[in-house]
Every structure is written in structure tokens, then in C-alpha cells.
Design a protein around this motif. Structure first.
Motif, PDB file in Angstrom:
ATOM      1  N   VAL A 368       0.874  -1.176   0.000  1.00  0.00           N
ATOM      2  CA  VAL A 368       0.000   0.000   0.000  1.00  0.00           C
ATOM      3  C   VAL A 368       0.912   1.227   0.000  1.00  0.00           C
ATOM      4  O   VAL A 368       1.590   1.504   0.973  1.00  0.00           O
ATOM      5  CB  VAL A 368      -0.921   0.016   1.241  1.00  0.00           C
ATOM      6  N   GLY A 369       0.936   1.917  -1.113  1.00  0.00           N
ATOM      7  CA  GLY A 369       1.821   3.078  -1.229  1.00  0.00           C
ATOM      8  C   GLY A 369       1.210   4.305  -0.570  1.00  0.00           C
ATOM      9  O   GLY A 369       0.057   4.281  -0.136  1.00  0.00           O
ATOM     10  N   PRO A 370       1.979   5.390  -0.478  1.00  0.00           N
ATOM     11  CA  PRO A 370       1.494   6.609   0.175  1.00  0.00           C
ATOM     12  C   PRO A 370       0.255   7.212  -0.501  1.00  0.00           C
ATOM     13  O   PRO A 370      -0.643   7.706   0.179  1.00  0.00           O
ATOM     14  CB  PRO A 370       2.681   7.570   0.109  1.00  0.00           C
ATOM     15  N   GLU A 371       0.196   7.124  -1.828  1.00  0.00           N
ATOM     16  CA  GLU A 371      -0.964   7.655  -2.553  1.00  0.00           C
ATOM     17  C   GLU A 371      -2.224   6.905  -2.129  1.00  0.00           C
ATOM     18  O   GLU A 371      -3.254   7.495  -1.828  1.00  0.00           O
ATOM     19  CB  GLU A 371      -0.780   7.466  -4.066  1.00  0.00           C
ATOM     20  N   ALA A 399      -4.069  -6.685   0.847  1.00  0.00           N
ATOM     21  CA  ALA A 399      -4.167  -7.974   0.163  1.00  0.00           C
ATOM     22  C   ALA A 399      -4.261  -7.801  -1.353  1.00  0.00           C
ATOM     23  O   ALA A 399      -4.414  -8.781  -2.081  1.00  0.00           O
ATOM     24  CB  ALA A 399      -5.372  -8.746   0.694  1.00  0.00           C
ATOM     25  N   GLY A 400      -4.215  -6.563  -1.816  1.00  0.00           N
ATOM     26  CA  GLY A 400      -4.184  -6.332  -3.259  1.00  0.00           C
ATOM     27  C   GLY A 400      -5.543  -6.272  -3.923  1.00  0.00           C
ATOM     28  O   GLY A 400      -5.682  -6.547  -5.115  1.00  0.00           O
ATOM     29  N   GLU A 401      -6.580  -5.913  -3.153  1.00  0.00           N
ATOM     30  CA  GLU A 401      -7.924  -5.898  -3.729  1.00  0.00           C
ATOM     31  C   GLU A 401      -8.281  -4.574  -4.398  1.00  0.00           C
ATOM     32  O   GLU A 401      -9.431  -4.367  -4.772  1.00  0.00           O
ATOM     33  CB  GLU A 401      -8.954  -6.235  -2.643  1.00  0.00           C
ATOM     34  N   GLU A 405     -11.477   3.380  -2.682  1.00  0.00           N
ATOM     35  CA  GLU A 405     -12.756   3.659  -3.337  1.00  0.00           C
ATOM     36  C   GLU A 405     -13.431   2.374  -3.824  1.00  0.00           C
ATOM     37  O   GLU A 405     -14.582   2.094  -3.510  1.00  0.00           O
ATOM     38  CB  GLU A 405     -12.470   4.587  -4.523  1.00  0.00           C
ATOM     39  N   ALA A 406     -12.660   1.587  -4.577  1.00  0.00           N
ATOM     40  CA  ALA A 406     -13.201   0.366  -5.175  1.00  0.00           C
ATOM     41  C   ALA A 406     -13.647  -0.620  -4.095  1.00  0.00           C
ATOM     42  O   ALA A 406     -14.711  -1.246  -4.206  1.00  0.00           O
ATOM     43  CB  ALA A 406     -12.155  -0.275  -6.076  1.00  0.00           C
ATOM     44  N   ILE A 407     -12.850  -0.749  -3.055  1.00  0.00           N
ATOM     45  CA  ILE A 407     -13.170  -1.719  -1.995  1.00  0.00           C
ATOM     46  C   ILE A 407     -14.420  -1.294  -1.231  1.00  0.00           C
ATOM     47  O   ILE A 407     -15.288  -2.119  -0.930  1.00  0.00           O
ATOM     48  CB  ILE A 407     -11.959  -1.902  -1.043  1.00  0.00           C
ATOM     49  N   ILE A 408     -14.527  -0.010  -0.947  1.00  0.00           N
ATOM     50  CA  ILE A 408     -15.697   0.502  -0.229  1.00  0.00           C
ATOM     51  C   ILE A 408     -16.980   0.219  -1.026  1.00  0.00           C
ATOM     52  O   ILE A 408     -17.966  -0.283  -0.495  1.00  0.00           O
ATOM     53  CB  ILE A 408     -15.560   2.022   0.037  1.00  0.00           C
ATOM     54  N   GLU A 409     -16.894   0.478  -2.327  1.00  0.00           N
ATOM     55  CA  GLU A 409     -18.074   0.252  -3.170  1.00  0.00           C
ATOM     56  C   GLU A 409     -18.387  -1.232  -3.270  1.00  0.00           C
ATOM     57  O   GLU A 409     -19.521  -1.663  -3.047  1.00  0.00           O
ATOM     58  CB  GLU A 409     -17.856   0.826  -4.583  1.00  0.00           C
ATOM     59  N   ARG A 410     -17.391  -2.012  -3.593  1.00  0.00           N
ATOM     60  CA  ARG A 410     -17.615  -3.439  -3.819  1.00  0.00           C
ATOM     61  C   ARG A 410     -18.178  -4.112  -2.571  1.00  0.00           C
ATOM     62  O   ARG A 410     -19.052  -4.955  -2.635  1.00  0.00           O
ATOM     63  CB  ARG A 410     -16.316  -4.113  -4.273  1.00  0.00           C
ATOM     64  N   ARG A 411     -17.639  -3.751  -1.421  1.00  0.00           N
ATOM     65  CA  ARG A 411     -18.086  -4.413  -0.191  1.00  0.00           C
ATOM     66  C   ARG A 411     -19.256  -3.692   0.463  1.00  0.00           C
ATOM     67  O   ARG A 411     -19.720  -4.098   1.537  1.00  0.00           O
ATOM     68  CB  ARG A 411     -16.937  -4.474   0.800  1.00  0.00           C
ATOM     69  N   GLY A 412     -19.695  -2.612  -0.124  1.00  0.00           N
ATOM     70  CA  GLY A 412     -20.824  -1.868   0.448  1.00  0.00           C
ATOM     71  C   GLY A 412     -20.525  -1.344   1.836  1.00  0.00           C
ATOM     72  O   GLY A 412     -21.311  -1.510   2.773  1.00  0.00           O
TER      73      GLY A 412
END
Lengths: 479, 95
Positions: A368-371, A399-401, A405-412
Motif C-alpha cells: 500500500v503506497g502513500p498515494e 491484500a491487493g484488492e 474507493e473500489a473496496i468501499i463500493e464493492r463491499r458496500g
């Protein structure tokens, strides 16, 4: 008797040049044996050393960083001894006139106070090759790839008074050479190694006791243990009426003890003399000024800036500036997060450092980089997710998911901020727990926590905590 | 300053030179006379004269930090008495 420990360290930092100090052979680590040993490194007849400007630049940079005097004129000398990994029969070093003299480094002690440690000198020299003693039908194998690699030998004053102080000094120096980008600091590869001069004396005595030199300590832990052992050995010896021999000792990490080294050369008779193959090194003022302009912000200054500009505690600022890489990571994260320096500090020192430790990873290798981390912090700041949910998102990012943004949306995982929705959850929980409702209304204020927990549970941790508190208080209020 | 036979033996050992026993008196004599010359030089008043590190009144030229050498191991090792797995082999030295 009350004994005082006196320690001085000699640290060999391998300078991060591309080529060797006196030849154009590569210094890259891990090459096939003897493929990076040229005619100069082998000491073949007729060769002449030519000094590497990069190595000089790095030595000067170090001198400036420790407030030392950079010698406008310094001289290379031959240190003579015979050993198969030293093809010329002498090592080119500096003796009477080193390039750097008289500096200091401030270290922080455990009680939070600062101690100034003197740096006697730092000089340029070449490394020797490597001897491999195992498995060549009773012969020794010699790899000369390392021969001629530039070293900066940094000699401290005998200012250190405990193994802990010695380690604190060594760590500070280690961080400094990496900040300066003059040494990669890789201790496993031998880029940063230490010899310790150790003696003891009755407290209050002004003269030094006889010292022993412990050679080739290549980890912070070994330095501490070896010195600890040596101090105890000397005290035991003196208290039983013996005397300490001035000698060179080796630390055996497996047995946790030091033992005398068999003498390489009678009484270290190195017969130094100026090397006729090398002219004196003369540094113009403009050269030194040019190097000065390349000095980065140093650890102490950066730490002070972190406490001043970001409002961090001295402890946090110290942890975050311990290495240049960590400090860079923190500041990049903060930029990406767009503010909240304390929250960013907590995340870098908490979740991130924890995950790095667990995976034995350097911060530069963080998945997980600084950005990405800054992006996550932004979602906390704008109320999209709570700090608690953010930890789950961080784990998924690790874990590379994908990004936050994407994780919040995907997992609701988006926080529930719709008042009506939270009210429905509260009603549901209240209906299921009539006894607790009655208890609360009868004055058991502490039960509020129970309700918060219950609603959070049914909401999957997504209810906005601020709103939830307010709604609960309103609905639970005695009517 | 006359040297002793022991001094000469020590110097020879440091230089890894094998001296025949009967040659030692001659070396004592010759090396002592060199030291006498040095002693004579040391009597000169050098107050205020900076020590000389090199007879040429010039200073070191620097080389840019660039790799200019290529691998010539095979050539270099062709003159070595014994090599194996890329290593030079020498009589065992034990620390």
C-alpha cells in the motif's frame, strides 16, 4: 566497586559509488567471483590508482552533515600488512591528514535527553577482498570483487558510556548516511560495519582503562551484546585482581562471547607512509560549496519541522524521521490525504508499520503506497467510512484488492448517514431490548454504550457514530 | 641509531623476507647507515616548513564515478597458479 564503561566506535560505511575508489571496476554486490576485479584492484605491476570524485564528494557531504572540518588538503597513506585478500600488500587509507576531522552527532537517550558524541575523524580508504575458508581442499579461496570498494571509516571519540548509548549512536549514524544517500546501510551485505573499543575504569577516575577492540560487528544487536559481554568480562577480570590486555577480539554470536583473535601481524606494525602513487587531495572552496548545496534536510531538522508544522509529539516525529524512507512515506501520505497530520501519523505508525513488521517488509516495498493510503484517509475525513471500517479497507488494500474507493463500493462499506435508516435500526434494537431501555430510562446512563454497540452490530459497523449517538440519546430519553 | 639483529629480523618478517643467518650482520650495518643518514637529516631545523606529502607540487586529479572496466577474469586468472570456481586459491590462512 562502581565501574564506568568507556566506548568508542569505528564504523566502516561503504560508499554508494558505482565504481571503485581507485579504479573503474564496478562495485555492484553479488557478482560472480573476481569478475569485478580489474588490474588496479589486483595490484598488477604498472598500474596506478586514480581517485573517484564520487567518493570524495560523499566524504565531504558526511563531513558537512556532522559539522566537521572538511580538510582543504588531505593525504593518502599506505597501511602495510600481508594478507591474501589484500593483493598489493598494503591498503590505501588516510592517516595523518584525513579528509574529515572533528565533528559531532547528537543522540537521544532513553530518558529523552540529548547527548553530543564527538566524531574524531572520518577518512577515505579502500576495502579488501574476501577470503573463503571452507571447502577448497585445505586451501583458501579469494574473491577480490570487494577489493578497492570505497569506505568511509568514521571514528568516534570515547564518549559513549553504555552498550545502549553505543547502539543509539550507531543507529543515528546509520540513519544519517542513508539520509545523505552516501551508503545503502545494508548490514547483511557488510555495507555498514562496526569495530568497538571498550574499556572500563573506576567511576571518577579521569584516565582510561586498557581497552580491547572488538572487530566486525555487523548488527545493532551484536554490538549491544558484544559490548555488554566485554564489559562484564573486563570487570570480572579486574575485580579478581587481573589486568585487561590490549588486544583485538572477535564476537561469536552463537556463543554470545568475545574471544581474542589470533594475531594477523605482530603488534599492528602497519608502517604507514604517504602513498607516492597519489598526490595530496586538495579541495577548492567552490567544490565544498557545491557539495553543501546538495545536502538534504537532515534527521534532526526534519524531526523539528514535524513537531512544529504538523503538531506531532517529539516521540512520533522521532519515529517517523528515523529513516528517510519512512519520513518520505509519511509526507507523501499526508499530501495525498490532504490534511490531518496526526491521523496520518497514527496510520503510518500503526496499521502500516504493523503490517510491514508482520511481513518483514521495508517501507519502500509496502504493497500500500502513500498515494493509496492517503486516498483511504481522505475517505475517513469526508465521512464516507468510519475509522473502524477503514481498518477493514486497509487490510483489503494490503491484500491487493484495489484502492480504497473500489473496496468501499464493492463491499458496500459506505457509512450510513441517512437519519431515517439509522432511526429504523435504533427502533429495532430498542424493541428487542425492553429491559435495557427501562434500565437506561431509570438512570443507568452507562447502558448507552450497549445500545451503540448493538446498533453498530446490526448495521455492520456502518452507522455514522456521531449521528447514532444523537439519535439514541433522543429516542432513549425518558418520556 | 644502530639497529640490533633482532630489529632486522623483525623488519624482514614484516616484509615477509627470508634472511640467511649469516647475512644478518651485513643488513644490520647497511640499514643502520641508512638510519644514520635520516638522523643527520632530522638535525636540520624545519621549523615553519610544512611537511611534504609528495615531491611533485601538484594535487590529485579526480576521475568521474563511472564503470569503465570490463570483466577480464579469464585473462587475469590465466597467470594464477591455482583457481577454482572463479576464485584464486592460496595456502590456507586461518584467523
Amino acid at each position: 566497586m562502581d565501574w564506568e564503561t568507556v566506548i568508542g566506535l569505528e564504523i566502516h560505511a561503504q560508499l554508494a559509488t558505482r565504481s571503485k575508489i581507485f579504479s573503474g571496476a564496478s562495485t555492484a554486490f553479488g557478482a560472480e567471483p573476481n569478475t569485478q576485479a580489474c588490474a588496479v584492484d589486483l595490484g598488477l605491476p604498472g598500474v596506478l590508482p586514480v581517485l573517484n570524485e564520487g567518493a570524495v564528494r560523499m566524504a565531504v557531504k558526511f563531513g558537512l552533515a556532522v559539522g566537521a572540518e572538511v580538510a582543504r588538503r588531505s593525504v593518502f597513506a599506505r597501511k602495510n600488512y600481508f594478507y591474501p585478500d589484500l593483493p598489493k600488500g598494503y591498503q590505501i587509507s588516510q592517516y595523518e591528514l584525513p579528509v574529515v576531522a572533528g565533528g559531532h552527532l547528537d543522540i537521544e537517550l532513553e530518558d529523552g535527553s540529548t547527548k553530543r558524541v564527538g566524531i574524531t575523524r572520518a577518512h577515505l580508504e579502500e576495502d579488501a577482498g574476501k577470503s573463503l575458508h571452507e571447502d577448497f581442499h585445505g586451501l583458501t579461496g579469494i574473491d577480490l570483487n570487494r577489493a578497492g570498494t570505497p569506505l568511509l571509516e568514521i571514528v568516534s571519540e570515547p564518549d559513549l558510556r553504555s552498550p545502549r548509548e553505543a547502539v543509539a549512536y550507531m543507529k543515528r549514524l546509520h540513519a544519517l548516511v542513508r539520509y545523505l544517500e552516501i551508503c545503502d546501510g545494508n548490514m547483511q551485505e557488510g555495507s555498514f560495519r562496526c569495530d568497538a573499543n571498550v574499556s572500563v575504569r573506576p567511576r571518577g577516575q579521569s584516565t582510561y582503562g586498557t581497552r580491547a577492540e572488538i572487530k566486525n560487528l555487523n548488527s545493532f544487536r551484536f554490538v549491544e551484546r558484544a559490548i555488554q559481554y566485554e564489559v562484564e568480562r573486563q570487570i570480572t577480570l579486574l575485580e579478581s585482581g587481573g589486568t585487561v590486555q590490549q588486544e583485538t577480539r572477535l564476537y561469536d554470536p552463537d556463543r554470545g562471547e568475545t574471544r581474542p583473535m589470533r594475531s594477523k601481524e605482530e603488534a599492528n606494525d602497519y608502517r604507514y607512509f604517504p602513498d607516492p602513487d597519489l598526490l595530496p587531495l586538495v579541495l577548492e572552496e567552490s567544490f565544498v560549496e557545491e557539495v553543501k548545496a546538495t545536502l538534504p534536510e537532515l534527521p534532526d531538522a526534519r524531526k523539528a519541522r514535524f513537531t512544529r508544522d504538523y503538531g506531532l509529539s517529539p516521540y512520533d516525529a522521532g519515529v517517523l524521521t528515523a529513516t528517510r524512507e519512512m519520513a518520505d512515506f509519511y509526507e507523501s501520505t499526508l499530501r495525498a490525504a490532504g490534511g490531518e497530520p496526526k491521523i496520518a501519523a497514527n496510520w503510518v505508525m500503526g496499521e502500516l508499520s504493523g503490517a510491514l513488521n508482520k511481513g518483514s517488509l521495508e517501507v519502500t516495498a509496502s504493497p500500500v503506497g502513500p498515494e493509496a493510503l492517503g486516498g483511504l484517509l481522505r475517505r475517513i475525513a469526508d465521512g464516507t467510512i468510519s475509522g473502524k471500517i477503514a481498518k477493514e479497507v486497509f487490510e483489503a488494500m494490503w491484500a491487493g484488492e484495489g484502492d480504497a474507493e473500489a473496496i468501499i463500493e464493492r463491499r458496500g462499506l459506505r457509512q450510513v448517514t441517512d437519519t431515517g435508516a439509522i432511526e429504523r435500526l435504533v427502533d429495532q434494537v430498542m424493541a428487542a431490548n425492553p429491559e435495557q431501555v427501562a434500565g437506561y430510562r431509570a438512570g443507568k446512563d452507562k447502558l448507552l454504550g450497549f445500545f451503540v454497540g448493538q446498533v453498530m452490530k446490526v448495521s455492520g459497523g456502518k452507522a455514522n457514530p456521531g449521528q447514532l449517538n444523537e439519535i439514541l440519546k433522543r429516542k432513549l430519553a425518558p418520556r | 641509531m644502530p639497529l640490533s639483529g633482532k630489529d632486522v629480523e623483525n623488519i624482514a618478517h614484516l616484509a615477509r623476507l627470508a634472511l640467511a643467518e649469516e647475512d644478518i650482520p651485513r643488513y644490520v650495518r647497511e640499514l643502520s647507515s641508512i638510519l644514520n643518514l635520516v638522523e643527520q637529516l632530522q638535525r636540520v631545523d624545519t621549523e615553519g616548513v610544512p611537511p611534504m606529502a609528495h615531491p611533485l607540487d601538484a594535487h590529485q586529479r579526480l576521475r568521474p564515478d563511472a564503470v569503465t572496466e570490463t570483466d577480464q577474469r579469464e585473462l587475469f586468472q590465466s597467470t594464477a597458479p591455482l583457481t577454482e570456481a572463479g576464485l584464486y586459491l592460496v595456502p590456507r590462512v586461518i584467523e
